[in-house]
Motif scaffolding. Structure first.
Motif, mmCIF file in Angstrom:
data_model
loop_
_atom_site.group_PDB
_atom_site.id
_atom_site.type_symbol
_atom_site.label_atom_id
_atom_site.label_comp_id
_atom_site.label_asym_id
_atom_site.label_seq_id
_atom_site.Cartn_x
_atom_site.Cartn_y
_atom_site.Cartn_z
ATOM 1 N N UNK A 1 0.840 -1.195 0.000
ATOM 2 C CA UNK A 1 0.000 0.000 0.000
ATOM 3 C C UNK A 1 0.878 1.249 0.000
ATOM 4 N N UNK A 2 1.973 1.184 0.771
ATOM 5 C CA UNK A 2 2.882 2.318 0.868
ATOM 6 C C UNK A 2 3.480 2.644 -0.497
ATOM 7 N N UNK A 3 3.892 1.572 -1.196
ATOM 8 C CA UNK A 3 4.493 1.786 -2.511
ATOM 9 C C UNK A 3 3.483 2.402 -3.479
ATOM 10 N N UNK B 1 3.060 13.285 -6.175
ATOM 11 C CA UNK B 1 3.820 13.993 -7.206
ATOM 12 C C UNK B 1 5.310 13.816 -6.940
ATOM 13 N N UNK B 2 6.116 13.830 -7.995
ATOM 14 C CA UNK B 2 7.524 13.476 -7.886
ATOM 15 C C UNK B 2 8.304 14.365 -6.929
ATOM 16 N N UNK B 3 7.903 15.654 -6.850
ATOM 17 C CA UNK B 3 8.774 16.552 -6.074
ATOM 18 C C UNK B 3 8.695 16.279 -4.575
ATOM 19 N N UNK B 4 7.647 15.539 -4.125
ATOM 20 C CA UNK B 4 7.574 15.234 -2.697
ATOM 21 C C UNK B 4 8.351 13.977 -2.331
ATOM 22 N N UNK B 5 8.673 13.186 -3.343
ATOM 23 C CA UNK B 5 9.386 11.943 -3.049
ATOM 24 C C UNK B 5 10.855 12.255 -2.828
ATOM 25 N N UNK C 1 3.317 6.008 -2.727
ATOM 26 C CA UNK C 1 4.484 6.717 -3.262
ATOM 27 C C UNK C 1 4.311 6.976 -4.752
ATOM 28 N N UNK C 2 3.731 5.993 -5.406
ATOM 29 C CA UNK C 2 3.489 6.119 -6.838
ATOM 30 C C UNK C 2 2.558 7.273 -7.145
#
Lengths: 169, 491
Positions: B203-205, B212-216, B208-209
């Motif tokens: 679920x976590x993954x 938005x990219x900038x928060x990862x 993450x998907x």
């Protein structure tokens, strides 16, 4: 057929001889379907080298073997193996051809009795009696009885079940 | 039409608060609201937010109140009637003698307000499959207990209870051996509890998907910059992962099994469990047909086991029938023996069964080995050969373990069968449980003088098999384990 002693006794009654014709018909239908698939395979798979070429020969050969077994061998073996019996207190069947299955269900535990007639069965005037219990695995099927025999058997079992019903499941 | 029937009762008004807080009914509006904001753009300051919050809460309260007002239940002397529905009314009547079980749940918020949720299980025939369930959400704890007692009392005193009041003193309670919370430490060894943290990781993954990219956080470049990943780092990551998995499984099993208690109250067993949501489940002792003690591969290493009652006509039987979710083997057996007396020591199956087990366990290894040998000769590729050798070597102990697991026994009132390696299951069943026998013999078994006997049972999995017993013993075993009708099998 085999000399090894059976684990349990055989039920007494044989099926109607039309069952053989029915199984042969089913075998023919199955063979035709597989044959068409094999023909499609041979037609549409491009000629290649090595194992692909081998498969072009192997697939029709396997289908031909299946056809011989399903039409000429299996129905007769089945007919020799299949037996059924309804006693005062139980319904008892033996089915299968290579692997044999004996099923015994006491009439006191019978919950429902179904008679079903498949399309091919109707051609030969046959019907299947299914005797259901509380267990999903404890279902007895007596396949391919003549229709009037099947009706009488179903009636008999359900009437007898009412007399001796055991409420506990 | 608006009034509940003469005897109809409403749930406690306190449930309104619970439902308002959880937005139970208003939850369905959230997507709509989001769509509206997305369309118009959200520009308001804190005031708008506050107004919105209040509006949503009021709406939720109104909705909850409507639902509460339109819901009534009536536990009559012969049937329970539940009336519900905002616009279209639905009246559902379940005769008392169709009720198979009553479960009382107390989720966290319900507990704060002293409320419970009562699930009434009225399963149709096991063949039909689909269970029917009545849910009475939000009655006081006393009312919940009263309702349960009323619904389950019918068997003891059928027509006398015309008033429906069950004022008689509660039948005596007896606590069965207690569950110790430290047994939860066994959970990493149980397959089903390991699934819980794995699901959480999945679920976590997924989350993450979605982000938005900038928060990862940017982990990847760091890792990529290292030319060779340090072996120690990998080991540490794997170890940490395993530790987390173990902790997660313990936590997951603790949430479900915390303070598990089993009581015998009159004619039923009451199981209580759960950390956040407490559940009471009633099992009628009279419906218990047998007990299964199962030990997984990992559990066998530490002598742990779980025991489950096999109950006829119980929805969700795998969970509700649990007598001991986890614990030492002797405790599991204590409970099993208490409910279903043991038929005595198991009889081992003939040596031919061992041969079959070995052939089956060794075959895949040998096939891989042969394929590996061919590959090794033709192209010099050896890993497959090695894998085949390892598989073949492993097949030997596995085959032996599978054989030692086999066994059956028939006692005066019960019988037992055992099989399995990944999960070894020892099932003790009452004689009356058997609703049919199925004897199977393949061509190979016929030559080896073996047969597999399946006892068909209207509980649990529906059938329990004694695999590969001596063909000569089949009739004696079947006759000793069920009624005289099994004599039909005798030649």
């Amino acid at each position: 057929m085999s000399t090894a002693p059976l684990p349990v006794r055989e039920p007494v009654w044989q099926l109607s001889r039309s069952a053989i014709a029915l199984w042969v018909t089913q075998g023919v239908i199955g063979t035709v379907v597989y044959g068409l698939l094999a023909a499609a395979f041979v037609l549409f798979v491009p000629t290649g080298d090595g194992w692909l070429e081998a498969a072009r020969w192997a697939v029709p050969a396997v289908v031909a073997c299946y056809g011989v077994v399903a039409v000429f061998v299996r129905p007769r073996l089945r007919y020799r193996v299949h037996r059924w019996e309804v006693t005062g207190e139980a319904v008892y069947t033996l089915t299968g051809w290579l692997t044999r299955t004996w099923t015994l269900v006491p009439i006191s535990r019978v919950q429902t009795v179904d008679v079903t007639r498949g399309v091919v069965q109707q051609l030969f005037g046959l019907a299947t009696v299914a005797v259901l219990t509380a267990s999903s695995q404890g279902t007895v099927r007596i396949p391919h009885l003549e229709v009037d025999v099947a009706r009488r058997v179903a009636d008999h079992i359900s009437r007898r079940a009412e007399q001796v019903r055991d409420e506990a499941t | 039409m608006t009034e509940p029937g003469p005897a109809g009762r409403r749930t406690s008004p306190r449930v309104l608060l619970v439902h308002t807080i959880t937005f139970r009914q208003a939850r369905s509006l959230v997507p709509v609201a989001l769509a509206v904001f997305a369309g118009r753009g959200f520009e308001g300051g804190p005031v708008t937010v506050a107004v919105l919050a209040v509006a949503v809460t009021v709406l939720s309260l109104l909705w909850a109140a409507l639902t509460w007002w339109r819901f009534s239940y009536d536990p009559g002397p012969t049937a329970v009637v539940v009336t519900r529905g905002l616009l279209s009314r639905s009246v559902r009547t379940v005769p008392n003698d169709r009720i198979r079980g009553v479960e009382i749940e107390a989720p966290l918020l319900h507990r704060l307000f002293g409320l419970v949720r009562v699930r009434i299980d009225a399963a149709a025939g096991s063949v039909a499959g689909k269970d029917e369930e009545l849910l009475v959400d939000g009655v006081t704890r006393d009312e919940g207990d009263r309702l349960r007692a009323h619904l389950l009392a019918r068997r003891a005193v059928v027509p006398a209870e015309a008033t429906g009041r069950h004022a008689a003193a509660e039948p005596e309670e007896e606590e069965l051996p207690r569950f110790l919370n430290r047994w939860l430490l066994y959970s990493p060894l149980v397959g089903s509890y390991l699934v819980v943290p794995l699901a959480a990781v999945g679920a976590l993954f997924r989350l993450l998907d979605e982000l938005p990219d900038r928060y990862v956080p940017e982990l990847a470049p760091d890792l990529a910059r290292q030319d060779v990943l340090d072996g120690w780092l990998i080991a540490a990551v794997v170890a940490a992962g395993l530790l987390l998995l173990a902790l997660g499984s313990i936590a997951g099993s603790a949430v479900v099994n915390w303070r598990f208690r089993l009581l015998r109250r009159g004619g039923s067993l009451v199981a209580e469990r759960g950390l956040i949501t407490r559940r009471h489940t009633d099992l009628e002792v009279d419906r218990i047909r047998g007990c299964a003690v199962s030990e997984g591969l990992g559990m066998r290493l530490v002598g742990a086991a779980r025991s489950t009652a096999l109950v006829t006509g119980l929805g969700d039987a795998a969970r509700r029938g649990q007598l001991l979710p986890l614990g030492p083997r002797d405790r599991a057996w204590l409970l099993s023996d208490l409910l279903v007396p043991s038929p005595g020591p198991l009889r081992p199956h003939p040596p031919a069964a061992l041969r079959r087990r070995l052939v089956r366990a060794l075959t895949p290894g040998v096939v891989v080995l042969l394929a590996g040998a061919v590959l090794n000769v033709t192209s010099g590729w050896w890993p497959l050969l090695l894998a085949g050798a390892v598989l073949t070597l492993l097949g030997w102990p596995v085959g032996h373990a599978r054989y030692t697991a086999l066994g059956h026994a028939a006692g005066p009132r019960t019988f037992a069968v055992r099989s399995g390696w990944l999960v070894r299951e020892h099932v003790v069943l009452q004689r009356r449980a058997v609703v049919g026998w199925q004897v199977q013999q393949s061509a190979v078994q016929r030559r080896a003088g073996l047969a597999t006997v399946l006892a068909c049972v209207g509980a649990g999995r529906g059938g329990y098999a004694a695999i590969d017993m001596a063909a000569d013993d089949v009739v004696d075993f079947a006759e000793a384990s069920s009624g005289p009708w099994a004599a039909t099998l005798r030649g």
